[in-house]
Write a protein that holds these residues in place. Structure first.
Motif, PDB file in Angstrom:
ATOM      1  N   ARG A  42      62.113 -64.905  -5.465  1.00  0.00           N
ATOM      2  CA  ARG A  42      62.607 -63.723  -4.700  1.00  0.00           C
ATOM      3  C   ARG A  42      62.230 -62.574  -5.564  1.00  0.00           C
ATOM      4  O   ARG A  42      62.052 -62.612  -6.658  1.00  0.00           O
ATOM      5  CB  ARG A  42      63.978 -63.854  -4.400  1.00  0.00           C
ATOM      6  CG  ARG A  42      64.992 -64.219  -5.539  1.00  0.00           C
ATOM      7  CD  ARG A  42      66.299 -64.535  -5.045  1.00  0.00           C
ATOM      8  NE  ARG A  42      66.743 -65.669  -5.022  1.00  0.00           N
ATOM      9  CZ  ARG A  42      67.734 -66.364  -4.459  1.00  0.00           C
ATOM     10  NH1 ARG A  42      68.228 -65.903  -3.275  1.00  0.00           N
ATOM     11  NH2 ARG A  42      67.966 -67.692  -4.423  1.00  0.00           N
ATOM     12  N   TYR A  48      66.209 -62.941  -0.046  1.00  0.00           N
ATOM     13  CA  TYR A  48      65.948 -64.168   0.444  1.00  0.00           C
ATOM     14  C   TYR A  48      64.718 -64.716  -0.447  1.00  0.00           C
ATOM     15  O   TYR A  48      63.960 -63.765  -1.113  1.00  0.00           O
ATOM     16  CB  TYR A  48      65.639 -63.977   1.718  1.00  0.00           C
ATOM     17  CG  TYR A  48      66.604 -63.939   2.805  1.00  0.00           C
ATOM     18  CD1 TYR A  48      68.179 -64.290   2.405  1.00  0.00           C
ATOM     19  CD2 TYR A  48      66.486 -63.885   4.028  1.00  0.00           C
ATOM     20  CE1 TYR A  48      69.021 -64.593   3.438  1.00  0.00           C
ATOM     21  CE2 TYR A  48      67.358 -63.751   5.292  1.00  0.00           C
ATOM     22  CZ  TYR A  48      68.623 -64.343   4.584  1.00  0.00           C
ATOM     23  OH  TYR A  48      69.589 -64.290   5.906  1.00  0.00           O
ATOM     24  N   GLN A  52      62.798 -68.551   2.628  1.00  0.00           N
ATOM     25  CA  GLN A  52      63.972 -68.012   3.556  1.00  0.00           C
ATOM     26  C   GLN A  52      62.932 -66.816   4.432  1.00  0.00           C
ATOM     27  O   GLN A  52      63.244 -66.647   5.452  1.00  0.00           O
ATOM     28  CB  GLN A  52      64.886 -67.493   2.873  1.00  0.00           C
ATOM     29  CG  GLN A  52      66.131 -68.672   2.609  1.00  0.00           C
ATOM     30  CD  GLN A  52      67.230 -68.051   1.634  1.00  0.00           C
ATOM     31  OE1 GLN A  52      67.088 -67.133   0.799  1.00  0.00           O
ATOM     32  NE2 GLN A  52      68.401 -68.323   1.953  1.00  0.00           N
ATOM     33  N   GLN A  56      62.483 -66.929   8.136  1.00  0.00           N
ATOM     34  CA  GLN A  56      62.921 -65.663   9.003  1.00  0.00           C
ATOM     35  C   GLN A  56      61.803 -65.127   9.829  1.00  0.00           C
ATOM     36  O   GLN A  56      61.823 -64.820  11.100  1.00  0.00           O
ATOM     37  CB  GLN A  56      63.362 -64.425   8.048  1.00  0.00           C
ATOM     38  CG  GLN A  56      64.539 -65.062   7.676  1.00  0.00           C
ATOM     39  CD  GLN A  56      66.033 -64.974   8.461  1.00  0.00           C
ATOM     40  OE1 GLN A  56      65.928 -64.098   9.440  1.00  0.00           O
ATOM     41  NE2 GLN A  56      66.813 -65.734   8.368  1.00  0.00           N
TER      42      GLN A  56
END
Lengths: 175, 175
Positions: A42, A48, A52, A56
């Motif tokens: 990240r 996130y 992630q 998303q």
């Protein structure tokens, strides 16, 4: 108008997700070599992870298409924890989008796509055009670009042409 | 269709640039405290700096609007080298966009917006709809989000609500 809503939604999401798959392929190869845990990388401790971000991007693509075509938003899938899992999630999302016809976007621009946050005491009021312009697309690109930025920041050999790889389909020799 | 092309272009660019101004305000305050050279920060050694990302976001917003309304693309401005310079460039870009009417987008979706790269031997063939969907918006968001990611990665206290700050305009109390 119908075909334009379809084009701006589905034909933004699908090419973007195809690019994301190619970016993840390069990321996976780099992770194998470097032994970096890229899937969980990240850009800031409270941001996130790559996994992630991919999840998303898929969620916003699916949710956008579902709402614009007047269906009930689906439960969000669990986050994948491997490159293979993330690619499978993208493939499922593309399969879903490929199954949606332009005709399903009839009247999408005027459809009520408000997001009810009654638990927090408010509603985000949006017709379909506003929802696509101000919600789906900016959120989708946010996660797609941040996935790219995580890979790029960690040393994966990618460039903007890998991000906008769909442009290749429009290139013609100069006469 | 005209009003939709206008909405998807100008009403994506202007709110995005307004958000970018607020993000830079927070970045400038943080740079003063931390003494970090944030304007020249980047996520990878061969990536664009924050200043260049902001410049590119402005360029794609202006260039997109100019081409879709059938005008000649302008020379690109020089890159600012301070937060104040970057904010001035964004303000000039917004002023330009605010001066473009929805009527100027008449026929924009079918307008030839091909990009001639004859020096490299090819043309990217795009009508206005494809240009907006596959070129202007993805490039604009690429630079806007990467500017956000640079600030976020360097510790500036921003969140996705600062990125998508335009959503605040659509919030209504729940009845």
């Amino acid at each position: 108008m119908t075909s334009m809503m379809y084009a701006m939604a589905v034909e933004s999401f699908v090419p973007g997700l195809n690019s994301l798959t190619s970016l993840l392929d390069k990321g996976a190869a780099y992770a194998r070599e470097s032994k970096l845990d890229l899937v969980n990388a990240r850009l800031a401790p409270d941001m996130y992870t790559l996994a992630q971000q991919v999840q998303q991007a898929c969620n916003y693509a699916k949710d956008g298409t579902v709402r614009l075509t007047g269906r009930i938003p689906a439960e969000r899938d669990a986050v994948g924890t491997s490159f293979a899992g993330l690619k499978a999630e993208i493939a499922r999302t593309i399969e879903h989008l490929d199954g949606v016809t332009a005709a399903a976007f009839e009247g999408a621009e005027g459809r009520d796509c408000s997001i009810d946050r009654s638990d927090e005491g408010f509603v985000i009021t949006m017709d379909g055009l506003r929802f696509l312009r101000a919600w789906s697309l900016p959120h989708f690109y946010f996660h797609l670009v941040t996935a790219y930025d995580i890979l790029r920041h960690n040393g994966v050999d990618i460039g903007k042409r890998d991000y906008a790889s769909w442009i290749g389909d429009f290139v013609r020799p100069h006469n």
